[in-house]
Write an enzyme that holds these catalytic residues in place. Structure first.
Site, PDB file in Angstrom:
ATOM      1  N   HIS A  75     -41.752  -0.052   8.458  1.00 43.65           N
ATOM      2  CA  HIS A  75     -42.102  -0.394   7.077  1.00 43.65           C
ATOM      3  C   HIS A  75     -43.444  -1.112   7.077  1.00 43.65           C
ATOM      4  CE1 HIS A  75     -42.015  -3.623   3.881  1.00 43.65           C
ATOM      5  NE2 HIS A  75     -42.223  -2.500   3.223  1.00 43.65           N
ATOM      6  N   SER A  76     -44.382  -0.625   6.300  1.00 47.20           N
ATOM      7  CA  SER A  76     -45.666  -1.280   6.106  1.00 47.20           C
ATOM      8  C   SER A  76     -46.358  -1.523   7.450  1.00 47.20           C
ATOM      9  CB  SER A  76     -45.460  -2.566   5.300  1.00 47.20           C
ATOM     10  OG  SER A  76     -46.685  -3.172   4.973  1.00 47.20           O
ATOM     11  N   TRP A  77     -46.577  -2.792   7.809  1.00 46.64           N
ATOM     12  CA  TRP A  77     -47.236  -3.144   9.067  1.00 46.64           C
ATOM     13  C   TRP A  77     -46.491  -2.559  10.260  1.00 46.64           C
ATOM     14  CZ3 TRP A  77     -45.743  -6.898  12.935  1.00 46.64           C
ATOM     15  CH2 TRP A  77     -46.765  -7.236  13.814  1.00 46.64           C
TER      16      TRP A  77
END
Length: 121
Positions: A75-77
């Site tokens: 997720h994301s980073w």
């Protein structure tokens, strides 16, 4: 068929951010791992912890547990971690992907793999 998932959280989160998704995957009979990156656990000091340290920790987590055929989801980073770790985890991963939306509140994640695009709620 049961799968093994390694769920990689975004910045400023920990493995706990995946609890709602992990619970649903486990209820469906899957094995779930959601490690917390160095510097982001309660009491950790994030100073000096960068992408390389987090990638090394993720690779070590998967290798130490001898996980194979895993589905890696970031997720994301966490997607950056997966991208950087992918060459080192090629022998361990069945597929991987990057979440499209924030997940702490149980939204869906979409990931791509050999069998096409799948959505997990």
């Amino acid at each position: 068929m049961a799968e093994t998932f390694v769920l990689v959280h975004g910045a400023w989160h920990g493995g706990w951010a995946w609890r709602p998704v992990g619970a649903r995957l486990q209820a469906a009979g899957h094995v779930v791992h959601a490690p917390t990156s160095p510097g982001l656990a309660p009491g950790d000091d994030p100073a000096g912890v960068g992408l390389g340290t987090a990638v090394d920790a993720l690779v070590e987590y998967v290798e130490r547990r001898n996980l194979h055929g895993v589905t890696l989801v970031g997720h994301s980073w966490g997607g950056f971690l997966l991208s950087a770790a992918a060459p080192r985890l090629a022998d361990h991963a069945a597929r991987g992907g990057r979440g499209r939306r924030p997940l702490p509140h149980g939204q869906a994640v979409t990931f791509a793999g050999e069998s096409g695009i799948r959505r997990v709620r």
